[in-house]
Every structure is written in C-alpha cells, then in structure tokens.
Write a protein that holds these residues in place. Structure first.
Motif, PDB file in Angstrom:
ATOM      1  N   SER A   1      -5.211   2.934  -8.074  1.00  0.00           N
ATOM      2  CA  SER A   1      -5.822   3.571  -6.905  1.00  0.00           C
ATOM      3  C   SER A   1      -7.316   3.313  -6.871  1.00  0.00           C
TER       4      SER A   1
ATOM      5  N   MET B   1      -4.640  11.526  -1.605  1.00  0.00           N
ATOM      6  CA  MET B   1      -4.514  10.627  -0.448  1.00  0.00           C
ATOM      7  C   MET B   1      -5.204  11.225   0.776  1.00  0.00           C
TER       8      MET B   1
ATOM      9  N   ILE C   1      -6.852  -4.074  -3.822  1.00  0.00           N
ATOM     10  CA  ILE C   1      -7.698  -2.897  -3.587  1.00  0.00           C
ATOM     11  C   ILE C   1      -9.129  -3.329  -3.270  1.00  0.00           C
TER      12      ILE C   1
ATOM     13  N   THR D   1      -8.327   8.765  -1.196  1.00  0.00           N
ATOM     14  CA  THR D   1      -7.952   7.815  -2.250  1.00  0.00           C
ATOM     15  C   THR D   1      -6.849   6.892  -1.744  1.00  0.00           C
TER      16      THR D   1
ATOM     17  N   TYR E   1      -3.912   3.916  -2.627  1.00  0.00           N
ATOM     18  CA  TYR E   1      -3.024   3.484  -3.706  1.00  0.00           C
ATOM     19  C   TYR E   1      -2.339   2.182  -3.305  1.00  0.00           C
TER      20      TYR E   1
ATOM     21  N   GLU F   1     -10.607   5.676  -5.782  1.00  0.00           N
ATOM     22  CA  GLU F   1     -11.150   6.955  -5.333  1.00  0.00           C
ATOM     23  C   GLU F   1     -12.479   6.663  -4.646  1.00  0.00           C
TER      24      GLU F   1
ATOM     25  N   LYS G   1       0.868  -1.170   0.000  1.00  0.00           N
ATOM     26  CA  LYS G   1       0.000   0.000   0.000  1.00  0.00           C
ATOM     27  C   LYS G   1       0.910   1.226   0.000  1.00  0.00           C
TER      28      LYS G   1
END
Length: 284
Positions: free
Chosen positions: A189, A169, A223, A173, A175, A191, A135
């Motif tokens: 990513s 971030m 994710i 969001t 990543y 969102e 991450k």
C-alpha cells in the motif's frame, strides 16, 4: 496507554501540534508542528509521561535540528523532500533503558553494506500469466486482512482487521495486489499525505510460496506510477532491518538508505529496528 491508536491535535496561542498516540508500540510520534519549539517539546514530554510511552519519534524540520539536539533527541533517519520539498529529520528519545538496548545493530550495518554491493540493474520480472495485478478496493478488504494475518505474527497496525483496512482506504491509502487463481497472494500500500505531498510505501507482504517471481517489485512500481499521476514525488518506505529481501527490493528499485529507527515497532515476532529508504519519483 489505552490500546487504541489515535491522532490528536493540540494548539494554543503559541503552538500547534499533531501527535500520533501508538499504545501497541509503546511510542508517541510527532507528525507535524508549528510555533514555539520549547513549548512543543514540553507538551510532548507531558504526553510521554501521561501515556507511559517508551519512545518518542519527532519529525523535525531541518532548521530545528540543532534545537532538537539541545533537548537530547537523537537523529535516526531523514526523508528527503518530505515537507512539500523540504527534508524531514526523524529524531528520537528513549524513556526506558530496555528500549534503548539492541543486539542486532552491527549485524544490520553489515546487511546495509552488503545490499549496496548488489547489482542495481533490476531484471525484468515476468510472473506466470496466472498472476493478475490489480488495484484493491474495499471489496478486497477481507482477503487483504487474511494475507497480512498469515504473513505477520505481529504487526504494528491491525492489518488483520478488514474494517481497519477499509478505514485506511477511506483515509486515502491505496492498495495494489497480485491475485493467483482469484486469491490475493501479494500486496502493498501507499499511505498518502495529501497536504505535504509524500507517501509511505508500506504493508508489503507476499505468501512464501509465491516469492520467487519478483511480485513485490512490480507492485511497488505500479504504486509509484499512481503516485506520480497524483503529483506526489516523495516516496519512502520503512523496512525491517533484519529482512535482507525487502531492503534489497527497495535498493534495486532506486531507493536510498537514510538511517535506522531503533526498536521502532513490534513486527513479525518482536520489537525490531527499521531501515528508512527514500526515493525522488521525479527522477524516474
């Protein structure tokens, strides 16, 4: 339009409107609304004229679809369960003849058909042990920006700017990235819309020499796992319609095609159509 994108909020005693002004892509997007739809559409048209936008995108609710059609908006895509379990219908309206023209539509129709013929049994990807999935927090903003700057000549948002990445971030969001010999070579990513409990999987990029190991599929699965832990089950992704590889990745991960956004944004090296893919994470 000035060149800084921003979200604005407009309201009076008859309506509330959340609008994303996107000068780089010469478009305006209605992300949320409540109240008198006729007044909302009037106000939206005023914004189009004021900012000289070429395209309007309107995220409409199912019950408003016929009214949006009456106002000459066209349905382009659907995201299942976008609004806390209720579908979002992406409508559009074009304001210049050039923005409405497209030479790739038939080719892209054929690509979607070809993708649906693929084997959906996703092979297990096992990249060499030199690849490490992590991450990515603010410490990796400079490296992420370098990756996006290298992969995309043009991108709809300034992802080649580390400060912009840090801002996303802070806004929630998330990543994930693969590192090879300590350097980021692939990333994506999500969102997150915390209010409506949905997430757009986006900013997918892998350096060319590292594309043979299925890294993106592994990143997106990681994710998805985090989104489920956060109680978010509506996941969607908007992929370049001319990119067979990215569309195939989404299909093989269980996403369903839900339409195409015409001349949607400047990406890679030109204005492109974008395919909508949607997945209900509660089913996996």
């Amino acid at each position: 339009m000035n060149q800084t994108s921003e979200t604005i909020y407009l309201e009076d005693s008859h309506f509330f409107l959340e609008v994303y002004l996107d000068p780089f892509n010469k478009r305006i997007r209605v992300d949320d609304y409540r109240g008198n739809l006729n007044l909302i559409l009037e106000k939206t048209e005023e914004l189009i004229k004021k900012h000289q936008a070429e395209k309007l995108i309107f995220k409409g609710r199912t019950e408003d679809s016929l009214k949006l059609l009456e106002h000459a908006l066209q349905p382009e895509a659907v995201v299942d369960r976008y609004f806390l379990g209720s579908d979002a219908h992406f409508f559009s309206k074009f304001f210049t003849p050039e923005r409405k023209k497209n030479d790739h539509w038939i080719t892209e129709d054929g690509m979607v058909h070809s993708i649906y013929q693929l084997d959906i049994s996703v092979e297990k990807a096992f990249p060499p042990k030199e690849y490490e999935l992590k991450k990515a927090d603010e410490r990796y903003a400079v490296e992420l920006a370098a990756l996006y700057g290298q992969v995309f000549q043009i991108y709809p948002t300034p992802m080649n700017d580390p400060e912009y990445i840090k801002k996303t971030m802070k806004d929630g969001t998330i990543y994930y990235a693969f590192l090879y010999q300590g350097k980021i070579v692939s990333a994506a990513s999500a969102e997150i819309n915390g209010f409506y409990k949905n997430a757009e999987l986006t900013d997918c990029a892998t350096l060319t020499e590292h594309r043979k190991y299925g890294l993106m599929k592994l990143i997106l699965k990681e994710i998805e796992a985090e989104l489920k832990r956060k109680g978010i089950f509506c996941a969607y992704s908007i992929a370049r319609s001319l990119s067979f590889g990215m569309n195939a990745v989404l299909y093989q991960l269980g996403y369903s095609y839900r339409g195409r956004l015409m001349n949607n944004c400047y990406i890679y090296d030109k204005l492109e159509n974008m395919n909508m893919w949607v997945k209900n994470l509660a089913n996996c």
